[in-house]
Design a protein around this motif. Structure first.
Motif, PDB file in Angstrom:
ATOM      1  N   VAL A  76       0.842  -1.197   0.000  1.00  0.00           N
ATOM      2  CA  VAL A  76       0.000   0.000   0.000  1.00  0.00           C
ATOM      3  C   VAL A  76       0.870   1.238   0.000  1.00  0.00           C
ATOM      4  N   LYS A  77       0.388   2.273  -0.661  1.00  0.00           N
ATOM      5  CA  LYS A  77       1.110   3.547  -0.705  1.00  0.00           C
ATOM      6  C   LYS A  77       0.430   4.534   0.247  1.00  0.00           C
ATOM      7  N   ILE A  78       1.155   5.014   1.237  1.00  0.00           N
ATOM      8  CA  ILE A  78       0.624   5.982   2.211  1.00  0.00           C
ATOM      9  C   ILE A  78       0.432   7.329   1.517  1.00  0.00           C
ATOM     10  N   THR A  79      -0.651   8.003   1.807  1.00  0.00           N
ATOM     11  CA  THR A  79      -0.895   9.312   1.195  1.00  0.00           C
ATOM     12  C   THR A  79       0.128  10.330   1.683  1.00  0.00           C
ATOM     13  N   PRO A  80       0.296  11.438   0.956  1.00  0.00           N
ATOM     14  CA  PRO A  80       1.213  12.496   1.418  1.00  0.00           C
ATOM     15  C   PRO A  80       0.818  13.074   2.776  1.00  0.00           C
ATOM     16  N   GLU A  81      -0.450  12.902   3.152  1.00  0.00           N
ATOM     17  CA  GLU A  81      -0.913  13.406   4.458  1.00  0.00           C
ATOM     18  C   GLU A  81      -0.666  12.396   5.574  1.00  0.00           C
ATOM     19  N   GLY A  82      -0.198  11.187   5.219  1.00  0.00           N
ATOM     20  CA  GLY A  82       0.076  10.186   6.238  1.00  0.00           C
ATOM     21  C   GLY A  82      -1.147   9.393   6.646  1.00  0.00           C
ATOM     22  N   THR A  83      -2.027   9.068   5.681  1.00  0.00           N
ATOM     23  CA  THR A  83      -3.241   8.297   5.983  1.00  0.00           C
ATOM     24  C   THR A  83      -3.365   7.129   5.005  1.00  0.00           C
ATOM     25  N   LEU A  84      -4.251   6.194   5.374  1.00  0.00           N
ATOM     26  CA  LEU A  84      -4.550   5.057   4.501  1.00  0.00           C
ATOM     27  C   LEU A  84      -5.970   5.099   3.979  1.00  0.00           C
ATOM     28  N   GLY A  85      -6.868   5.761   4.708  1.00  0.00           N
ATOM     29  CA  GLY A  85      -8.250   5.865   4.255  1.00  0.00           C
ATOM     30  C   GLY A  85      -9.153   4.794   4.814  1.00  0.00           C
ATOM     31  N   PHE A  86      -9.116   4.613   6.123  1.00  0.00           N
ATOM     32  CA  PHE A  86     -10.064   3.702   6.760  1.00  0.00           C
ATOM     33  C   PHE A  86     -10.467   4.271   8.115  1.00  0.00           C
ATOM     34  N   ARG A  87     -11.620   3.802   8.596  1.00  0.00           N
ATOM     35  CA  ARG A  87     -12.091   4.193   9.926  1.00  0.00           C
ATOM     36  C   ARG A  87     -11.845   3.036  10.881  1.00  0.00           C
ATOM     37  N   PRO A  88     -11.155   3.288  12.008  1.00  0.00           N
ATOM     38  CA  PRO A  88     -10.876   2.194  12.936  1.00  0.00           C
ATOM     39  C   PRO A  88     -12.020   1.954  13.914  1.00  0.00           C
ATOM     40  N   GLU A  89     -12.094   0.751  14.409  1.00  0.00           N
ATOM     41  CA  GLU A  89     -12.978   0.424  15.534  1.00  0.00           C
ATOM     42  C   GLU A  89     -12.085  -0.002  16.699  1.00  0.00           C
ATOM     43  N   PHE A  90     -12.151   0.767  17.776  1.00  0.00           N
ATOM     44  CA  PHE A  90     -11.318   0.459  18.928  1.00  0.00           C
ATOM     45  C   PHE A  90     -11.947  -0.675  19.737  1.00  0.00           C
ATOM     46  N   LEU A  91     -11.108  -1.542  20.265  1.00  0.00           N
ATOM     47  CA  LEU A  91     -11.593  -2.773  20.874  1.00  0.00           C
ATOM     48  C   LEU A  91     -11.686  -2.722  22.389  1.00  0.00           C
ATOM     49  N   LEU A  92     -11.411  -1.576  22.989  1.00  0.00           N
ATOM     50  CA  LEU A  92     -11.598  -1.457  24.435  1.00  0.00           C
ATOM     51  C   LEU A  92     -13.087  -1.357  24.743  1.00  0.00           C
ATOM     52  N   GLN A  93     -13.522  -2.042  25.776  1.00  0.00           N
ATOM     53  CA  GLN A  93     -14.944  -2.097  26.110  1.00  0.00           C
ATOM     54  C   GLN A  93     -15.280  -1.071  27.195  1.00  0.00           C
ATOM     55  N   THR A  94     -16.188  -0.159  26.868  1.00  0.00           N
ATOM     56  CA  THR A  94     -16.656   0.804  27.869  1.00  0.00           C
ATOM     57  C   THR A  94     -17.728   0.164  28.744  1.00  0.00           C
ATOM     58  N   ALA A  95     -17.997   0.798  29.856  1.00  0.00           N
ATOM     59  CA  ALA A  95     -19.054   0.339  30.770  1.00  0.00           C
ATOM     60  C   ALA A  95     -20.055   1.462  30.964  1.00  0.00           C
ATOM     61  N   VAL A  96     -21.278   1.114  31.284  1.00  0.00           N
ATOM     62  CA  VAL A  96     -22.333   2.103  31.529  1.00  0.00           C
ATOM     63  C   VAL A  96     -22.941   1.843  32.900  1.00  0.00           C
ATOM     64  N   ARG A  97     -22.995   2.896  33.708  1.00  0.00           N
ATOM     65  CA  ARG A  97     -23.671   2.783  34.996  1.00  0.00           C
ATOM     66  C   ARG A  97     -24.961   3.584  34.943  1.00  0.00           C
ATOM     67  N   GLN A  98     -26.063   2.946  35.243  1.00  0.00           N
ATOM     68  CA  GLN A  98     -27.360   3.611  35.289  1.00  0.00           C
ATOM     69  C   GLN A  98     -27.669   4.037  36.718  1.00  0.00           C
ATOM     70  N   TYR A  99     -28.332   5.185  36.850  1.00  0.00           N
ATOM     71  CA  TYR A  99     -28.652   5.722  38.171  1.00  0.00           C
ATOM     72  C   TYR A  99     -30.167   5.805  38.357  1.00  0.00           C
ATOM     73  N   SER A 100     -30.621   5.493  39.550  1.00  0.00           N
ATOM     74  CA  SER A 100     -32.019   5.749  39.904  1.00  0.00           C
ATOM     75  C   SER A 100     -32.200   7.251  40.056  1.00  0.00           C
ATOM     76  N   LEU A 101     -33.448   7.693  40.224  1.00  0.00           N
ATOM     77  CA  LEU A 101     -33.689   9.126  40.372  1.00  0.00           C
ATOM     78  C   LEU A 101     -32.956   9.679  41.594  1.00  0.00           C
ATOM     79  N   GLY A 102     -33.044   8.963  42.717  1.00  0.00           N
ATOM     80  CA  GLY A 102     -32.358   9.425  43.921  1.00  0.00           C
ATOM     81  C   GLY A 102     -30.858   9.471  43.731  1.00  0.00           C
ATOM     82  N   GLU A 103     -30.299   8.430  43.114  1.00  0.00           N
ATOM     83  CA  GLU A 103     -28.855   8.406  42.847  1.00  0.00           C
ATOM     84  C   GLU A 103     -28.462   9.515  41.877  1.00  0.00           C
TER      85      GLU A 103
END
Length: 438
Positions: free
Chosen positions: A284-311
């Motif tokens: 593959v030939k890298i562009t003059p801007e230093g890119t390849l032309g793809f969108r990555p998907e990062f594999l680190l898993q985020t977590a979500v904490r839900q709160y009750s109204l009081g919390e």
């Protein structure tokens, strides 16, 4: 277009915050029988308005503030023509000091309540998405040159901040942590725990563009989307491919691939790809801007904490007042000379850039909550012409039983206006300087 979106978000945010702030002054004033002559969002010249009862409601052409004009009050209008006459029952100056103090603190109170409501709403409806440190520590952290100078190294694992075990990666970049005295990281390197001190002037350095990344998780990634007309597409890379090496150099993490591409702009390289358990190579030939032309998907898993109204009420209130505590710590740093005022202060241009060039309602309301608390804090400062300055004089009157003279109040108001105008000019000039030279 991005500039228009930034400006629109800034104007809408100011309209909300200023409108509610001035409403906080007007409602108690009317409740106590004071005559409110004008209620304005924005400063003159007037764009449009209407009159209802004794009050003219208007929108000004300069959307950087607002005001409520109450009869018999020395305010930013400096209209003192009728203040030498006997106070009339409907005038501000004719009312008891405690009522005037409530009116003065009404705007600050409403801004605090606005900030709390926004943060409570965000906690309740969206919960809290975060990146667990346990997930980050599977790979370690990527460090900038600034972080290296502090003593951090690529691949270090974060354990604690100021001796407190770290659970959320976001806390490792919390400004409140950086602004404390004697802050430090506890990290794990090669199986050994180490303490890394945080420089007192770190916040100053983070204001420079080249230092904004500072530390971040090492991101394992796969290709999520390929642009057909770019080098990645022409070379036959597919979604799901994992780039593991470039010219034989391991690039398992996105930051390492970016560095490789930056150092090999415009050149032909050999990529080693892992596809469905097999390794293949692609030229593959890298562009003059230093890119390849793809969108990555990062594999680190985020977590979500839900709160009750009081919390949510508890969490939102804590988040709101954390903004104030950060401001207090920042002021302390500036007074000690550990933070530059020019790097820390932003005017309307700088704030608009924070909103960004795309309309994101979560980010918008998060910034409205934050700025509402900042507005409350700044207005509470004991500077003449600010609500805090009026509150100081009224508190003196309540405690001593003697009101400051009208001449003194007029003079203080003028001094305060000069200070605020000077600060506004400085903030605008500082924003322009940053645009040109940063």
């Amino acid at each position: 277009m991005e500039g228009l979106i930034m400006t629109a978000q800034l104007i809408l945010a100011i309209t909300i915050m200023v409108g509610l702030h001035e409403l906080g002054h007007m409602l108690p004033a009317k409740w106590f029988g004071m005559r409110v002559e004008k209620f304005s969002i924005g400063f003159p010249p007037k764009l449009f308005g209407f009159k209802k009862g004794e009050t003219e409601y208007m929108v000004g052409a300069l959307p950087l503030g607002g005001f409520v004009k109450i009869s018999g009050m020395v305010d930013e209008s400096l209209d003192t023509a009728n203040l030498s006459s006997t106070p009339q029952p409907w005038e501000y100056r004719a009312k008891p000091a405690y009522q005037r103090l409530i009116v003065m603190l009404g705007g600050i109170t409403v801004n605090v309540l606005t900030g709390i409501v926004v943060f409570v709403g965000l906690a309740y409806f969206l919960g809290e998405t975060y990146l667990p440190v346990s997930e980050v520590n599977k790979h370690g952290i990527h460090v900038s040159k600034l972080a290296e100078e502090m003593g951090l190294k690529e691949g270090d694992k974060l354990i604690a901040i100021n001796g407190k075990p770290l659970e959320r990666y976001e806390d490792a970049r919390n400004p409140s942590f950086f602004l404390e005295q004697g802050s430090y990281y506890t990290i794990l390197r090669d199986g050994k725990e180490m303490m890394i001190p945080i420089p007192a002037n770190l916040m100053d350095k983070l204001g420079d563009k080249q230092n904004m990344s500072f530390i971040e998780p090492l991101y394992p990634f796969v290709i999520a989307e390929v642009q057909p007309d770019m080098p990645a597409g022409k070379a036959g890379l597919l979604p799901g491919d994992k780039i593991i090496a470039a010219n034989g150099t391991p690039v398992a993490y996105f930051q390492h691939l970016k560095t490789f591409l930056e150092n090999n702009k415009g050149t032909d390289v050999t990529l080693t790809i892992e596809r469905q358990g097999e390794q293949i190579t692609k030229q593959v030939k890298i562009t003059p801007e230093g890119t390849l032309g793809f969108r990555p998907e990062f594999l680190l898993q985020t977590a979500v904490r839900q709160y009750s109204l009081g919390e949510s009420v508890v969490r939102g209130t804590v988040n709101a007042f954390d903004v104030v505590f950060v401001q207090l710590k920042a002021f302390g740093k500036m007074f000690r000379g550990e933070m530059s005022v020019t790097k820390s202060l932003s005017g309307p241009i700088g704030i608009a850039k924070v909103f960004g060039g795309t309309w994101d309602w979560v980010r918008f309301w998060s910034l409205v909550g934050l700025l509402s608390m900042v507005l409350a804090f700044m207005n509470l400062l004991p500077i003449p012409a600010l609500d805090g300055g009026h509150a100081v004089f009224l508190t003196y009157e309540i405690v001593s039983g003697r009101a400051p003279s009208q001449a003194f109040l007029e003079g203080a108001q003028k001094v305060g206006m000069i200070l605020l105008l000077g600060l506004m000019v400085f903030a605008f000039g500082n924003d322009i300087y940053k645009l040109i030279f940063n």
